[in-house]
Design a protein around this motif. Structure first.
Motif, PDB file in Angstrom:
ATOM      1  N   GLU A 130    -134.846 -48.924  -7.428  1.00 50.22           N
ATOM      2  CA  GLU A 130    -134.973 -49.828  -8.574  1.00 50.22           C
ATOM      3  C   GLU A 130    -133.646 -50.039  -9.306  1.00 50.22           C
ATOM      4  OE1 GLU A 130    -138.293 -49.089 -11.215  1.00 50.22           O
ATOM      5  OE2 GLU A 130    -137.244 -50.040 -12.893  1.00 50.22           O
ATOM      6  N   ASP A 131    -132.882 -48.983  -9.491  1.00 47.88           N
ATOM      7  CA  ASP A 131    -131.650 -49.124 -10.281  1.00 47.88           C
ATOM      8  C   ASP A 131    -130.676 -50.108  -9.641  1.00 47.88           C
ATOM      9  OD1 ASP A 131    -132.644 -47.401 -12.118  1.00 47.88           O
ATOM     10  OD2 ASP A 131    -131.472 -45.663 -11.452  1.00 47.88           O
ATOM     11  N   ARG A 132    -130.532 -49.993  -8.327  1.00 48.22           N
ATOM     12  CA  ARG A 132    -129.569 -50.896  -7.682  1.00 48.22           C
ATOM     13  C   ARG A 132    -130.140 -52.310  -7.524  1.00 48.22           C
ATOM     14  NH1 ARG A 132    -126.879 -47.768  -2.755  1.00 48.22           N
ATOM     15  NH2 ARG A 132    -128.863 -46.679  -2.653  1.00 48.22           N
ATOM     16  N   ALA A 133    -131.448 -52.421  -7.391  1.00 49.77           N
ATOM     17  CA  ALA A 133    -132.040 -53.765  -7.402  1.00 49.77           C
ATOM     18  C   ALA A 133    -131.791 -54.424  -8.767  1.00 49.77           C
ATOM     19  CB  ALA A 133    -133.537 -53.688  -7.123  1.00 49.77           C
ATOM     20  N   ARG A 134    -131.824 -53.608  -9.833  1.00 52.42           N
ATOM     21  CA  ARG A 134    -131.546 -54.144 -11.179  1.00 52.42           C
ATOM     22  C   ARG A 134    -130.091 -54.597 -11.289  1.00 52.42           C
ATOM     23  NH1 ARG A 134    -133.777 -50.463 -13.759  1.00 52.42           N
ATOM     24  NH2 ARG A 134    -135.701 -51.534 -14.316  1.00 52.42           N
ATOM     25  N   LEU A 135    -129.195 -53.850 -10.649  1.00 55.20           N
ATOM     26  CA  LEU A 135    -127.775 -54.255 -10.666  1.00 55.20           C
ATOM     27  C   LEU A 135    -127.593 -55.597  -9.956  1.00 55.20           C
ATOM     28  CD1 LEU A 135    -125.953 -50.871  -9.959  1.00 55.20           C
ATOM     29  CD2 LEU A 135    -125.900 -52.211 -12.076  1.00 55.20           C
ATOM     30  N   TYR A 136    -128.269 -55.778  -8.824  1.00 55.70           N
ATOM     31  CA  TYR A 136    -128.196 -57.063  -8.103  1.00 55.70           C
ATOM     32  C   TYR A 136    -128.675 -58.188  -9.025  1.00 55.70           C
ATOM     33  CZ  TYR A 136    -129.009 -60.525  -4.351  1.00 55.70           C
ATOM     34  OH  TYR A 136    -129.001 -61.659  -3.567  1.00 55.70           O
ATOM     35  N   ALA A 137    -129.810 -57.954  -9.677  1.00 61.70           N
ATOM     36  CA  ALA A 137    -130.361 -58.977 -10.572  1.00 61.70           C
ATOM     37  C   ALA A 137    -129.385 -59.288 -11.704  1.00 61.70           C
ATOM     38  CB  ALA A 137    -131.698 -58.501 -11.140  1.00 61.70           C
ATOM     39  N   GLY A 138    -128.797 -58.236 -12.277  1.00 63.10           N
ATOM     40  CA  GLY A 138    -127.853 -58.436 -13.383  1.00 63.10           C
ATOM     41  C   GLY A 138    -126.621 -59.209 -12.939  1.00 63.10           C
ATOM     42  N   ALA A 139    -126.147 -58.930 -11.718  1.00 63.29           N
ATOM     43  CA  ALA A 139    -124.972 -59.645 -11.204  1.00 63.29           C
ATOM     44  C   ALA A 139    -125.266 -61.141 -11.075  1.00 63.29           C
ATOM     45  CB  ALA A 139    -124.566 -59.068  -9.857  1.00 63.29           C
ATOM     46  N   GLN A 140    -126.466 -61.480 -10.598  1.00 59.48           N
ATOM     47  CA  GLN A 140    -126.806 -62.904 -10.414  1.00 59.48           C
ATOM     48  C   GLN A 140    -126.942 -63.613 -11.765  1.00 59.48           C
ATOM     49  OE1 GLN A 140    -126.550 -63.561  -7.235  1.00 59.48           O
ATOM     50  NE2 GLN A 140    -126.604 -61.365  -6.754  1.00 59.48           N
ATOM     51  N   GLU A 141    -127.595 -62.965 -12.725  1.00 59.36           N
ATOM     52  CA  GLU A 141    -127.740 -63.582 -14.045  1.00 59.36           C
ATOM     53  C   GLU A 141    -126.370 -63.721 -14.724  1.00 59.36           C
ATOM     54  OE1 GLU A 141    -130.518 -64.670 -16.205  1.00 59.36           O
ATOM     55  OE2 GLU A 141    -131.307 -65.035 -14.198  1.00 59.36           O
ATOM     56  N   SER A 142    -125.503 -62.729 -14.537  1.00 59.31           N
ATOM     57  CA  SER A 142    -124.141 -62.838 -15.096  1.00 59.31           C
ATOM     58  C   SER A 142    -123.382 -63.987 -14.445  1.00 59.31           C
ATOM     59  CB  SER A 142    -123.364 -61.535 -14.865  1.00 59.31           C
ATOM     60  OG  SER A 142    -123.939 -60.497 -15.584  1.00 59.31           O
ATOM     61  N   ALA A 143    -123.615 -64.180 -13.151  1.00 61.75           N
ATOM     62  CA  ALA A 143    -122.940 -65.275 -12.444  1.00 61.75           C
ATOM     63  C   ALA A 143    -123.386 -66.635 -13.002  1.00 61.75           C
ATOM     64  CB  ALA A 143    -123.220 -65.185 -10.950  1.00 61.75           C
ATOM     65  N   ILE A 144    -124.666 -66.750 -13.313  1.00 60.70           N
ATOM     66  CA  ILE A 144    -125.149 -68.013 -13.915  1.00 60.70           C
ATOM     67  C   ILE A 144    -124.415 -68.274 -15.225  1.00 60.70           C
ATOM     68  CG2 ILE A 144    -127.158 -69.203 -14.895  1.00 60.70           C
ATOM     69  CD1 ILE A 144    -128.924 -67.523 -12.979  1.00 60.70           C
ATOM     70  N   ARG A 145    -124.325 -67.241 -16.049  1.00 60.52           N
ATOM     71  CA  ARG A 145    -123.626 -67.410 -17.339  1.00 60.52           C
ATOM     72  C   ARG A 145    -122.149 -67.718 -17.115  1.00 60.52           C
ATOM     73  NH1 ARG A 145    -127.095 -63.082 -18.500  1.00 60.52           N
ATOM     74  NH2 ARG A 145    -125.489 -61.513 -18.172  1.00 60.52           N
ATOM     75  N   LYS A 146    -121.550 -67.077 -16.104  1.00 61.45           N
ATOM     76  CA  LYS A 146    -120.118 -67.305 -15.853  1.00 61.45           C
ATOM     77  C   LYS A 146    -119.863 -68.758 -15.436  1.00 61.45           C
ATOM     78  CE  LYS A 146    -117.153 -64.801 -15.928  1.00 61.45           C
ATOM     79  NZ  LYS A 146    -116.207 -64.577 -17.050  1.00 61.45           N
ATOM     80  N   ILE A 147    -120.698 -69.301 -14.559  1.00 61.57           N
ATOM     81  CA  ILE A 147    -120.507 -70.699 -14.134  1.00 61.57           C
ATOM     82  C   ILE A 147    -120.652 -71.630 -15.341  1.00 61.57           C
ATOM     83  CG2 ILE A 147    -121.516 -72.577 -12.763  1.00 61.57           C
ATOM     84  CD1 ILE A 147    -122.269 -70.388 -10.662  1.00 61.57           C
TER      85      ILE A 147
END
Ligand code: FES
Length: 541
Positions: A130-147
């Motif tokens: 779960e922890d690393r799946a959460r990191l994957y999710a956080g990376a994608q949401e951060s990428a949306i904000r970054k774009i």
């Protein structure tokens, strides 16, 4: 018959040599060729919607020797985002693009900006916890904000629109997977909900909806972001193909960049760097675009096969296009290419009141064996390259997250997302040559399997026909164009020796083993191969 070399320019602005074997034309023939070529430009094949609706870029070629902190090979979303991040950190960067920025894989995607990657989160939780799946999710949401923040900050006109993303099913056996994905995604903090209304013009059984996602024009975005890079010791070079490299130097045909680190933002690292050719496998996908009059107000993909992914793009005159991607197939496998193009064309026209298909192209993606990308150092003992690959067809957010990670690593910063993406997490498969041999055999069967007609000489080729031939013991890949010119090259891929297969939509030779693509004249479109297909010997004509 004369050996002739003339220079033509692709739709993406790349100059190339054509006509290696052609008869001497008369004025009448030249006139006829011109008319035929005008006609050909109005067929939908090899027309990429994004690349044809964006202005051309004009960055210089690399001449001479340049020093930088970081050299970046590849001007797609990974390379350009990494460069922008590093420039923000005060680093000198040099981006080296073999063709035109943003027009290869990024410019051929559906360009959904979303953390919703079909039903990946239940898989990641199972494989990584779960922890690393959460990191994957956080990376994608951060990428949306970054774009969003980069587009806003630099005023990039890239048609960005906020949309909801849906993964749906019409197959009862997948409903429980949809429900499970919603439960996992919510627990990971993603904006997920279970719905049965989607805005699609047909009923579905269940869907996951992610709110506050987005879509954009990928070629305009990359071109706009690339324009912010030159200056303050930073460079973007186009039309500069890399011919040699080591971890601190990149050499092109006319220049070089010396740097502390080299980033390989080339879809798959070049040649055999890091052994990723054995850790990520290539998939081709058919993509089409047409005007539609029943436009849905979201971005959609189903779970079951055949796969249907759709988003829209509205042009300045108000015309709305549906961009649809279909089921993935092995590169160069023409039977599947035809089948899945037919499938998505029928699906688009029957559901969305579409006009004629105006654009038709093939994109490629790599998938890792464990579903997460490889991002970071290619080696754990300090002698590697910075790499990013295996985005599993979700390259817009994964590519942006990769840019953020690689910039951190190049400047000595830690990045917690590496706990899921670490590019050294799996050792390259021992026995790589065996892996390649097996693939070579598969490729050979695959190629000979689809060619029901097997011409034995170029004279037997019909206009518009391609064939893999054995001529005087040589493996030859030949195509006769509508003007009767034969484009003949060796069919042996220069990466590791597999036989290439025919991509009839883009008229390219694509390698089923690790995804290298070559144009009709054997020039590399993208690797891992870096050398062109050999010329077929003149006496094979
Ligand atoms: Fe590896 Fe062709 S891409 S053998």
């Amino acid at each position: 018959m004369a050996n002739r070399e003339t220079v033509s320019e692709d739709r993406d602005g790349t100059k190339r040599i054509i006509n290696r074997f052609s008869p001497e034309p008369t004025n009448f023939v030249l006139l006829l060729l011109g008319l035929l070529e005008m006609k050909m430009t109005h067929t939908p094949e090899n027309r990429t919607y994004w690349n044809e609706t964006a202005a051309a870029t004009a960055f210089p070629r690399l001449f001479g020797d340049v020093n930088a902190d970081v050299a970046i090979i590849g001007g797609g979303i990974v390379g350009i985002t990494t460069a922008r991040m590093l420039k923000d950190m005060g680093q000198a960067v040099a981006v080296i693009e073999a063709r035109r920025v943003g027009r290869q894989v990024t410019g051929k995607s559906t360009a959904k900006i979303t953390s919703q990657h079909s039903i990946i989160y239940q898989t990641l939780e199972q494989k990584f916890g779960e922890d690393r799946a959460r990191l994957y999710a956080g990376a994608q949401e951060s990428a949306i904000r970054k774009i969003r923040s980069l587009a806003a900050h630099y005023g990039i006109d890239c048609d960005i629109e906020t949309k909801s993303a849906y993964t749906y099913t019409r197959d009862r056996t997948y409903v429980s997977k949809i429900e499970k994905e919603v439960e996992v995604a919510q627990r990971l903090g993603l904006p997920a909900s279970l719905v049965n209304q989607t805005g699609l013009p047909f009923d579905i059984l269940a869907a996951i909806r992610f709110d506050n996602q987005a879509q954009f024009h990928p070629t305009k975005y990359i071109a706009g972001l690339a324009k912010t890079i030159p200056g303050d010791r930073c460079h973007v070079f186009e039309d500069s193909r890399v011919v040699d490299w080591d971890p601190a130097r990149v050499v092109t045909d006319r220049g070089s960049v010396t740097a502390r680190y080299v980033v390989m933002a080339t879809h798959l690292p070049l040649e055999q760097v890091g052994g990723y050719y054995a850790l990520a496998y290539p998939q081709a996908e058919p993509v089409i675009a047409a005007r539609i009059s029943r436009a849905p107000n979201g971005m959609y993909i189903n779970v079951e096969q055949p796969s249907h992914s759709i988003r829209t793009h509205t042009q300045q005159n108000g015309d709305v296009y549906g961009i649809v991607a279909g089921t993935s197939f092995k590169p160069g496998h023409t039977d599947d290419e035809r089948k899945y193009f037919q499938d998505i064309e029928h699906w688009l026209t029957s559901n969305f009141d579409a006009g004629p298909i105006e654009y038709r192209w093939v994109n490629e993606d790599y998938s890792s064996m464990d579903n997460a990308p490889f991002i970071g150092w290619s080696s754990s003992i300090g002698d590697g390259y910075l790499v990013a690959t295996g985005f599993d067809a979700w390259g817009i957010t994964n590519g942006t997250a990769a840019g953020m990670i690689l910039a951190d690593l190049a400047t000595g910063k830690e990045n917690e997302w590496l706990k899921v993406f670490d590019a050294t997490r799996v050792k390259p498969i021992a026995g790589g040559p065996q892996f390649v041999r097996e693939n070579a055999e598969v490729a050979a069967q695959l190629v000979s399997g689809y060619l029901s007609r097997k011409p034995k000489s170029f004279d037997e080729l019909a206009p518009g026909e391609a064939a893999i031939m054995k001529i005087d013991g040589q493996n030859v890949a030949a195509f006769k164009d509508e003007q009767g010119r034969v484009h003949a090259v060796s069919s042996v891929c220069t990466h590791m020796g597999c036989l290439v297969g025919w991509n009839e939509t883009d008229r390219t030779w694509d390698c089923p083993c690790h995804g290298s693509r070559f144009d009709l004249n054997g020039e590399v479109i993208h690797g891992p191969a870096t050398k062109p297909l050999a010329m077929a010997l003149p006496d094979s004509r």
